[in-house]
Every structure is written in C-alpha cells, then in structure tokens.
Motif scaffolding. Structure first.
Motif, PDB file in Angstrom:
ATOM      1  N   PHE A 149       0.808  -1.215   0.000  1.00  0.00           N
ATOM      2  CA  PHE A 149       0.000   0.000   0.000  1.00  0.00           C
ATOM      3  C   PHE A 149       0.846   1.271   0.000  1.00  0.00           C
ATOM      4  CE2 PHE A 149      -2.368   3.380   2.185  1.00  0.00           C
ATOM      5  CZ  PHE A 149      -3.372   3.555   1.243  1.00  0.00           C
ATOM      6  N   PHE A 150       1.767   1.393   0.942  1.00  0.00           N
ATOM      7  CA  PHE A 150       2.522   2.635   1.051  1.00  0.00           C
ATOM      8  C   PHE A 150       3.565   2.829  -0.050  1.00  0.00           C
ATOM      9  CE2 PHE A 150       0.566   2.583   5.273  1.00  0.00           C
ATOM     10  CZ  PHE A 150      -0.038   3.829   5.213  1.00  0.00           C
ATOM     11  N   PRO A 151       4.183   1.776  -0.598  1.00  0.00           N
ATOM     12  CA  PRO A 151       4.991   2.008  -1.804  1.00  0.00           C
ATOM     13  C   PRO A 151       4.126   2.515  -2.967  1.00  0.00           C
ATOM     14  CG  PRO A 151       5.661  -0.029  -0.787  1.00  0.00           C
ATOM     15  CD  PRO A 151       4.429   0.434  -0.047  1.00  0.00           C
ATOM     16  N   ALA A 152       2.897   2.004  -3.062  1.00  0.00           N
ATOM     17  CA  ALA A 152       1.998   2.482  -4.118  1.00  0.00           C
ATOM     18  C   ALA A 152       1.685   3.961  -3.936  1.00  0.00           C
ATOM     19  CB  ALA A 152       0.708   1.661  -4.122  1.00  0.00           C
ATOM     20  N   VAL A 153       1.622   4.417  -2.695  1.00  0.00           N
ATOM     21  CA  VAL A 153       1.350   5.837  -2.435  1.00  0.00           C
ATOM     22  C   VAL A 153       2.478   6.699  -2.992  1.00  0.00           C
ATOM     23  CG1 VAL A 153       1.179   7.583  -0.603  1.00  0.00           C
ATOM     24  CG2 VAL A 153      -0.133   5.460  -0.427  1.00  0.00           C
ATOM     25  N   ILE A 154       3.719   6.372  -2.680  1.00  0.00           N
ATOM     26  CA  ILE A 154       4.828   7.230  -3.104  1.00  0.00           C
ATOM     27  C   ILE A 154       5.082   7.081  -4.605  1.00  0.00           C
ATOM     28  CG2 ILE A 154       6.794   5.719  -2.584  1.00  0.00           C
ATOM     29  CD1 ILE A 154       6.634   9.410  -1.671  1.00  0.00           C
ATOM     30  N   TYR A 155       5.059   5.853  -5.122  1.00  0.00           N
ATOM     31  CA  TYR A 155       5.269   5.669  -6.562  1.00  0.00           C
ATOM     32  C   TYR A 155       4.089   6.207  -7.361  1.00  0.00           C
ATOM     33  CZ  TYR A 155       9.365   2.820  -5.588  1.00  0.00           C
ATOM     34  OH  TYR A 155      10.591   2.398  -5.179  1.00  0.00           O
ATOM     35  N   GLY A 156       2.898   6.044  -6.838  1.00  0.00           N
ATOM     36  CA  GLY A 156       1.716   6.592  -7.500  1.00  0.00           C
ATOM     37  C   GLY A 156       1.774   8.107  -7.579  1.00  0.00           C
ATOM     38  N   SER A 157       2.244   8.747  -6.526  1.00  0.00           N
ATOM     39  CA  SER A 157       2.404  10.209  -6.533  1.00  0.00           C
ATOM     40  C   SER A 157       3.388  10.637  -7.615  1.00  0.00           C
ATOM     41  CB  SER A 157       2.904  10.703  -5.171  1.00  0.00           C
ATOM     42  OG  SER A 157       1.996  10.383  -4.156  1.00  0.00           O
ATOM     43  N   VAL A 158       4.479   9.901  -7.739  1.00  0.00           N
ATOM     44  CA  VAL A 158       5.479  10.216  -8.759  1.00  0.00           C
ATOM     45  C   VAL A 158       4.889  10.059 -10.157  1.00  0.00           C
ATOM     46  CG1 VAL A 158       7.634   9.386  -9.800  1.00  0.00           C
ATOM     47  CG2 VAL A 158       7.501   9.751  -7.339  1.00  0.00           C
ATOM     48  N   VAL A 159       4.184   8.977 -10.395  1.00  0.00           N
ATOM     49  CA  VAL A 159       3.597   8.744 -11.720  1.00  0.00           C
ATOM     50  C   VAL A 159       2.581   9.835 -12.064  1.00  0.00           C
ATOM     51  CG1 VAL A 159       2.133   7.181 -13.061  1.00  0.00           C
ATOM     52  CG2 VAL A 159       4.056   6.266 -11.755  1.00  0.00           C
ATOM     53  N   ILE A 160       1.759  10.211 -11.112  1.00  0.00           N
ATOM     54  CA  ILE A 160       0.782  11.278 -11.362  1.00  0.00           C
ATOM     55  C   ILE A 160       1.496  12.583 -11.701  1.00  0.00           C
ATOM     56  CG2 ILE A 160      -0.950  12.758 -10.254  1.00  0.00           C
ATOM     57  CD1 ILE A 160      -1.914  10.166  -8.802  1.00  0.00           C
ATOM     58  N   LEU A 161       2.536  12.917 -10.962  1.00  0.00           N
ATOM     59  CA  LEU A 161       3.293  14.136 -11.256  1.00  0.00           C
ATOM     60  C   LEU A 161       3.969  14.065 -12.622  1.00  0.00           C
ATOM     61  CD1 LEU A 161       4.788  14.834  -7.727  1.00  0.00           C
ATOM     62  CD2 LEU A 161       3.150  16.276  -8.957  1.00  0.00           C
ATOM     63  N   TRP A 162       4.494  12.894 -12.994  1.00  0.00           N
ATOM     64  CA  TRP A 162       5.074  12.731 -14.331  1.00  0.00           C
ATOM     65  C   TRP A 162       4.028  12.975 -15.404  1.00  0.00           C
ATOM     66  CZ3 TRP A 162       7.964   7.470 -13.434  1.00  0.00           C
ATOM     67  CH2 TRP A 162       9.231   7.722 -12.922  1.00  0.00           C
ATOM     68  N   LEU A 163       2.851  12.399 -15.210  1.00  0.00           N
ATOM     69  CA  LEU A 163       1.782  12.566 -16.197  1.00  0.00           C
ATOM     70  C   LEU A 163       1.359  14.028 -16.310  1.00  0.00           C
ATOM     71  CD1 LEU A 163      -0.358   9.389 -15.427  1.00  0.00           C
ATOM     72  CD2 LEU A 163       1.139   9.778 -17.400  1.00  0.00           C
ATOM     73  N   VAL A 164       1.269  14.717 -15.185  1.00  0.00           N
ATOM     74  CA  VAL A 164       0.937  16.149 -15.210  1.00  0.00           C
ATOM     75  C   VAL A 164       2.007  16.910 -15.988  1.00  0.00           C
ATOM     76  CG1 VAL A 164       0.765  18.224 -13.757  1.00  0.00           C
ATOM     77  CG2 VAL A 164      -0.464  16.129 -13.117  1.00  0.00           C
ATOM     78  N   TRP A 165       3.268  16.605 -15.722  1.00  0.00           N
ATOM     79  CA  TRP A 165       4.360  17.299 -16.416  1.00  0.00           C
ATOM     80  C   TRP A 165       4.288  17.064 -17.921  1.00  0.00           C
ATOM     81  CZ3 TRP A 165       7.421  21.174 -16.208  1.00  0.00           C
ATOM     82  CH2 TRP A 165       8.512  21.258 -17.076  1.00  0.00           C
ATOM     83  N   ILE A 166       4.118  15.832 -18.325  1.00  0.00           N
ATOM     84  CA  ILE A 166       4.085  15.504 -19.750  1.00  0.00           C
ATOM     85  C   ILE A 166       2.869  16.135 -20.425  1.00  0.00           C
ATOM     86  CG2 ILE A 166       3.816  13.600 -21.402  1.00  0.00           C
ATOM     87  CD1 ILE A 166       6.633  13.893 -20.268  1.00  0.00           C
TER      88      ILE A 166
END
Length: 176
Positions: A149-166
């Motif tokens: 659960f908590f690795p998904a939180v931090i990695y999920g946050s990174v992926v969302i930020l990457w998608l926003v940037w792109i």
C-alpha cells in the motif's frame, strides 16, 4: 534513420546524465555521514514524522542507533518501526527529477520540480506516519501496508506528477 530518433535519443541521454549526476552526488552526500548514523535529511524526516504523530495523538519517541544508521520509532513506549536511509524516498526523487529535466522546458521546469519535491516530501512523511499508525494499532496489516500500500502511495504520486508534467508542460505546444 538515426536522424528520426535524434529527439528521443536526446531525451534519453539527458535523463541518463542527470540521473547519474544526482545518484553520484547523493552517494557522495551519504559518504559524509557514515560514522554519524542516519544522514541529516533522513533525520529531518524523522522529526517531521514525530511532530505529525504527536499531533494525531500518537506520542512518539526515538532511539538513535548510530552504529547501524537507523532510528527507531516508539509509540506508547513500544517500537513500531525504524527509519533507515532507504525510507527517505531520495531514490524515487532522483528518478523523478531526472525524468522531468529530461523533458526540460525552461524556468517552469525548476518551478515544477521544486513544488513537486515539496509535495513528495509531504507524501513521504505522511506515508511513514500512516505506516507507523497501522503497525501500532493494526499489526495484522503491517506487512501489506509496508510492502504494497505505502509504496503504491509514493510511486503513484510520482507517476501522477510525471503525467501532469508531460500532459500540461512537456508536450504542450509553446505557440498555442
């Protein structure tokens, strides 16, 4: 033929160079604190986790295990977890930063990275707080929370930020 791949190769090369520079820089930073226990950045996270847990009604104490480079979290005088260098999310932050700068778009790149790093820091502190509370109050779920659960939180946050940037910055047509 190689000419068609030049933009992609440029992005890939920028990513690799930035990633390696940040990675070696971080390793150099860590080497300066080998004899003093956990590094200052990780200690700062420990302090903020303690503040949040105290505010949420989970009185927190610490034990600094300098020789093993770790700090133990105590809630209600019981060990719930330990903070080691790997819990500070720097490896994820380095990967995130290298990816964003690979798609460099001027000054807004620095602004986006700066704001994103603040958000990732907060997410990481909340991730550790959540994990400590689950370990303290719901120990049966601690392995699932820690491993999934908590690795998904931090990695999920990174992926969302990457998608926003792109989507909103990197691929946005500057003339539009």
């Amino acid at each position: 033929m190689l000419k068609d791949f030049k933009p992609v190769l440029g992005i890939l090369l920028r990513f690799i160079i930035i990633y390696m520079v940040l990675l070696f820089g971080y390793q150099f930073y860590l080497n300066n604190f080998q004899d003093s226990g956990l590094d200052p950045y990780s200690r700062m996270i420990v302090g903020h986790v303690g503040i949040v847990q105290d505010a949420l009604g989970f009185p927190t104490n610490f034990y600094d295990d300098v020789p093993n480079q770790q700090i133990f979290f105590y809630i209600n005088k019981e060990v719930v977890s330990r903070m080691v260098e790997g819990c500070n999310a720097i490896s994820v932050i380095i990967l995130f930063t290298a990816f964003i700068f690979a798609f460099y778009k001027g000054a807004k790149t620095f602004v986006f990275v700066g704001l994103s790093l603040i958000l990732l820091y907060v997410m990481n502190v909340l991730r550790i707080v959540g994990l400590n509370i689950i370990i303290s109050d719901y120990p049966d779920y601690s392995k699932t929370a820690h491993d999934y659960f908590f690795p998904a939180v931090i990695y999920g946050s990174v992926v969302i930020l990457w998608l926003v940037w792109i989507k909103f910055f990197a691929l946005k047509n500057e003339n539009s």
